[in-house]
Design a protein around this motif. Structure first.
Motif, PDB file in Angstrom:
ATOM      1  N   ASP A   1       0.803  -1.226   0.000  1.00 42.26           N
ATOM      2  CA  ASP A   1       0.000   0.000   0.000  1.00 42.26           C
ATOM      3  C   ASP A   1       0.836   1.277   0.000  1.00 42.26           C
ATOM      4  O   ASP A   1       0.349   2.333  -0.401  1.00 42.26           O
ATOM      5  N   GLU A   2       2.077   1.197   0.487  1.00 39.89           N
ATOM      6  CA  GLU A   2       2.952   2.369   0.536  1.00 39.89           C
ATOM      7  C   GLU A   2       4.014   2.322  -0.553  1.00 39.89           C
ATOM      8  O   GLU A   2       4.995   3.074  -0.493  1.00 39.89           O
ATOM      9  N   GLY A   3       3.834   1.439  -1.532  1.00 40.05           N
ATOM     10  CA  GLY A   3       4.766   1.370  -2.652  1.00 40.05           C
ATOM     11  C   GLY A   3       6.152   0.887  -2.274  1.00 40.05           C
ATOM     12  O   GLY A   3       7.118   1.122  -3.005  1.00 40.05           O
ATOM     13  N   GLY A   4       6.254   0.193  -1.127  1.00 38.78           N
ATOM     14  CA  GLY A   4       7.547  -0.315  -0.700  1.00 38.78           C
ATOM     15  C   GLY A   4       8.532   0.753  -0.300  1.00 38.78           C
ATOM     16  O   GLY A   4       9.731   0.478  -0.166  1.00 38.78           O
ATOM     17  N   LYS A   5       8.088   1.969  -0.080  1.00 36.40           N
ATOM     18  CA  LYS A   5       8.985   3.093   0.183  1.00 36.40           C
ATOM     19  C   LYS A   5       9.747   2.913   1.500  1.00 36.40           C
ATOM     20  O   LYS A   5       9.147   2.658   2.546  1.00 36.40           O
ATOM     21  N   LEU A   6      11.044   3.086   1.432  1.00 31.30           N
ATOM     22  CA  LEU A   6      11.863   3.008   2.629  1.00 31.30           C
ATOM     23  C   LEU A   6      11.425   4.034   3.659  1.00 31.30           C
ATOM     24  O   LEU A   6      11.400   3.746   4.869  1.00 31.30           O
ATOM     25  N   SER A   7      11.064   5.219   3.219  1.00 33.27           N
ATOM     26  CA  SER A   7      10.645   6.264   4.156  1.00 33.27           C
ATOM     27  C   SER A   7       9.435   5.821   4.975  1.00 33.27           C
ATOM     28  O   SER A   7       9.334   6.134   6.170  1.00 33.27           O
ATOM     29  N   ALA A   8       8.502   5.086   4.348  1.00 33.73           N
ATOM     30  CA  ALA A   8       7.313   4.627   5.062  1.00 33.73           C
ATOM     31  C   ALA A   8       7.679   3.648   6.165  1.00 33.73           C
ATOM     32  O   ALA A   8       6.985   3.553   7.186  1.00 33.73           O
TER      33      ALA A   8
ATOM     34  N   SER B   1       5.388   5.506  14.431  1.00 32.50           N
ATOM     35  CA  SER B   1       6.398   5.883  13.443  1.00 32.50           C
ATOM     36  C   SER B   1       7.048   4.625  12.866  1.00 32.50           C
ATOM     37  O   SER B   1       8.195   4.285  13.165  1.00 32.50           O
ATOM     38  N   GLY B   2       6.284   3.905  12.046  1.00 29.76           N
ATOM     39  CA  GLY B   2       6.816   2.744  11.341  1.00 29.76           C
ATOM     40  C   GLY B   2       7.368   1.677  12.259  1.00 29.76           C
ATOM     41  O   GLY B   2       6.832   1.401  13.336  1.00 29.76           O
ATOM     42  N   ILE B   3       8.489   1.083  11.836  1.00 31.56           N
ATOM     43  CA  ILE B   3       9.068  -0.007  12.624  1.00 31.56           C
ATOM     44  C   ILE B   3       9.594   0.480  13.964  1.00 31.56           C
ATOM     45  O   ILE B   3       9.757  -0.313  14.898  1.00 31.56           O
ATOM     46  N   LEU B   4       9.859   1.776  14.086  1.00 35.58           N
ATOM     47  CA  LEU B   4      10.426   2.312  15.319  1.00 35.58           C
ATOM     48  C   LEU B   4       9.457   2.196  16.484  1.00 35.58           C
ATOM     49  O   LEU B   4       9.881   2.251  17.652  1.00 35.58           O
ATOM     50  N   THR B   5       8.164   2.033  16.212  1.00 35.96           N
ATOM     51  CA  THR B   5       7.177   1.882  17.276  1.00 35.96           C
ATOM     52  C   THR B   5       6.473   0.539  17.216  1.00 35.96           C
ATOM     53  O   THR B   5       5.433   0.359  17.860  1.00 35.96           O
ATOM     54  N   LEU B   6       7.019  -0.410  16.457  1.00 37.35           N
ATOM     55  CA  LEU B   6       6.447  -1.753  16.459  1.00 37.35           C
ATOM     56  C   LEU B   6       6.648  -2.370  17.842  1.00 37.35           C
ATOM     57  O   LEU B   6       7.785  -2.522  18.305  1.00 37.35           O
ATOM     58  N   PRO B   7       5.588  -2.750  18.530  1.00 36.68           N
ATOM     59  CA  PRO B   7       5.757  -3.336  19.863  1.00 36.68           C
ATOM     60  C   PRO B   7       6.693  -4.548  19.882  1.00 36.68           C
ATOM     61  O   PRO B   7       7.456  -4.725  20.829  1.00 36.68           O
ATOM     62  N   ALA B   8       6.656  -5.381  18.847  1.00 35.70           N
ATOM     63  CA  ALA B   8       7.523  -6.566  18.817  1.00 35.70           C
ATOM     64  C   ALA B   8       8.992  -6.161  18.842  1.00 35.70           C
ATOM     65  O   ALA B   8       9.795  -6.712  19.611  1.00 35.70           O
TER      66      ALA B   8
END
Length: 578
Positions: free
Chosen positions: A337-344, A380-387
């Motif tokens: 859905d985000e076009g694979g964008k690194l920024s996302a 904020s993306g992976i930076l806030t992924l609980p895992a």
């Protein structure tokens, strides 16, 4: 790599089956020995560099590219990972009862399996037990035996076994057996067991083949066709195996074997064409997902320990499975859905929740994952992924050290020095003081400040998230101070507040972009980048950049590199062992 050519063996009853298996393989390489060994630390990187032509950023070696030189770098002989082993056996023999138990626990040395220690005696025993289980399952099932080693009534058993060695060996070893002496070595095992029965002969033969280094390792020899002074072409079988194990984690299928036969794998364009349809396969669609999970260390989630009194929900495997499922749902969202964008990957405000995780976001979830846009700056993306946050934390508290170290090593590819031998015991958790206060000693202790000034100020930016990755406003009874600072980078230095601002810095950084290229190279090629990989890294990075930092472009970017397409010629100075 220590190389041996074992040409002789005898099948005496007193000789162990494992020893016979090693002999019949005429193996190249010793168990546990690899060339191109990476640094002792699994973080990668190299000596500090201030940049320059071909540089991949501070904390990494400068890798220049000479366009006139084709150099694929070393080609380690890689032991199959546990997942690859199980997938390969499934495709060779179907489901084998008790196989995972016989194989023993996983023993991955690093996130990408880059560090490969010697195989221990215990692991050898597990390989033997697994081979025994597979062989017994095949021989004990008339249908399976008929598929693997058919032998019609009246046929000569030895000839049936010979056909089985050729057909099964070509698949198991990912290359045909063509030398008569090689085939005869295998048949010694069959003859030894056939004194009891045909079935027992096939069982011993299978047990030996499945313990052979040619099965357990991905062995590559290359061809005699040179593409420069430092490189030779791989055989089509070797190219096919590189593709299938990178994309699918298993051996080539029938369609890929057709490409071997019709010559489709002899050119860069042909390899790229095979990549396209392989990525459309269900197994290929998971490739970048697997990379993201490994890169972010999520494969270690189930082994993480949390304080049972402070975090009772962690003791439920269902809860941890939800955390991993949430991460996978987010990766799919970014890639599709985000076009694979690194920024996302670093800035997306979209989170996913189900009935186990709704409490993280103040909502009630159901059995399936639902998307939610967080507009309050807490996602904020992976930076806030609980895992990820839970993995990079201690059993009962957050850890700015772990989290700052993760950013330095995984996202910036900077190699940090090992901690001193006399590192003091960390202070006890005091609920009346914040984590930040307990780490204040690092700012004044000369034994600590050198490293921790690189780590702690980044990690403090994550302090709004506890040891389970849940958002919090208070720590130790005081408002959380999530201010941080980045130093010693090429283009990210400066102060920030919270992970949202940190994510924006990461998303804009060319140093991070280059680190992603490095991490993908390590994942796909299964070794660390080295000085001679300058052209491969330059090609990979340019393709990734031209695609607008689309993570979906990484597979094609790597198969077009010298490191993937070629290998160095086998060292002519290796010693031949009797």
């Amino acid at each position: 790599m220590t190389t041996s050519l074992i040409d002789k063996s005898t099948a005496h009853g007193s000789v162990g089956l494992l020893a016979l298996a090693f002999a019949l393989s005429a193996c190249i390489g010793n168990l546990g020995g690899v060339d191109g060994s990476p640094p002792a630390d699994d973080t990668g990187g190299g000596s500090s560099s201030s940049g320059g032509p071909g540089s991949m950023g501070p904390g990494s070696e400068t890798m220049a590219c000479d366009a006139n030189v084709v150099d694929p770098g070393p080609s380690p002989m890689r032991l199959l990972s546990r997942e690859q082993y199980l997938n390969t056996v499934r495709d060779l023999a179907g489901d084998v009862p008790g196989l995972e138990e016989a194989l023993g626990p996983a023993n991955e040395a690093s996130a990408f399996g880059l560090l490969q220690p010697d195989v221990t005696q215990v692991e050898l025993e597990h390989f033997q037990a697994a081979a025994d289980a597979i062989a017994a399952a095949i021989v004990g099932d008339p249908t399976a035996l008929g598929e693997v080693a058919p032998c019609e009534g009246g046929a000569e058993p030895l000839e049936c076994a010979r056909r089985m060695v050729v057909a099964f060996g070509a698949r198991a070893y990912r290359a045909p057996l063509t030398e008569a002496a090689d085939i005869e070595r295998h048949l010694q095992l069959f003859s030894f067991g056939a004194e009891t029965s045909y079935e027992h002969g096939i069982e011993l033969l299978l047990r030996g083949m499945l313990q052979s280094p040619r099965f357990l390792y991905r062995v590559e020899i290359g061809t005699s066709e040179r593409v420069g002074d430092r490189a030779v072409k791989l055989s089509p079988y070797e190219v096919a195996a590189r593709l299938s194990y990178m994309l699918w984690g298993t051996l080539p299928d029938a369609r890929l074997n057709e490409a071997i036969a019709d010559g489709s794998l002899t050119s860069k364009e042909g390899v790229a064409a095979q990549l396209d349809w392989m990525l459309e396969d269900e197994r290929g669609k998971e490739l970048v997902h697997r990379f993201l999970g490994s890169w972010t260390h999520l494969n270690g989630l189930y082994s993480v320990v949390k304080d049972a009194e402070a975090f009772p929900e962690w003791q439920s495997r269902s809860f941890r499975e939800s955390l991993r499922g949430q991460a996978d749902a987010f990766f799919e969202h970014v890639l599709r859905d985000e076009g694979g964008k690194l920024s996302a990957l670093f800035t997306s405000p979209t989170v996913f929740y189900n009935k186990d995780l709704g409490g993280y976001y103040g909502v009630t979830g159901g059995d399936s994952f639902q998307a939610l846009e967080r507009t309050d700056g807490t996602a904020s993306g992976i930076l806030t992924l609980p895992a990820l946050l839970a993995i990079q934390a201690k059993p009962a508290e957050s850890s700015p050290i772990y989290r700052g170290k993760f950013v330095r090593e995984a996202l910036l590819c900077q190699q940090l020095p090992a901690p001193p031998a006399n590192i003091p015991k960390p202070p006890e958790v005091d609920q009346s003081s914040s984590t930040r206060e307990r780490l204040a000693q690092h700012e004044v202790d000369p034994a600590c400040v050198g490293c921790h000034q690189l780590i702690d100020p980044i990690g403090f930016g994550f302090e709004h998230y506890d040891a389970l990755g849940r958002y919090r406003e208070l720590d130790g009874g005081e408002p959380v101070d999530a201010s941080g600072k980045v130093i010693a980078t090429r283009d990210m230095d400066g102060e920030f507040v919270g992970v949202t601002e940190l994510g924006e810095r990461l998303a804009r950084s060319a140093e991070v972009e280059e680190c992603v290229a490095r991490q993908w190279f390590r994942f796909a090629i299964a070794r660390f980048e080295q000085e001679m990989d300058g052209c491969s890294m330059k090609s990979l990075l340019e393709t990734f950049r031209a695609a607008g930092q689309d993570l979906n472009a990484l597979p094609r970017a790597v198969v077009e590199t010298d490191a993937f397409l070629y290998r160095r010629a086998i060292d002519t100075h290796t010693k031949e062992m009797p």
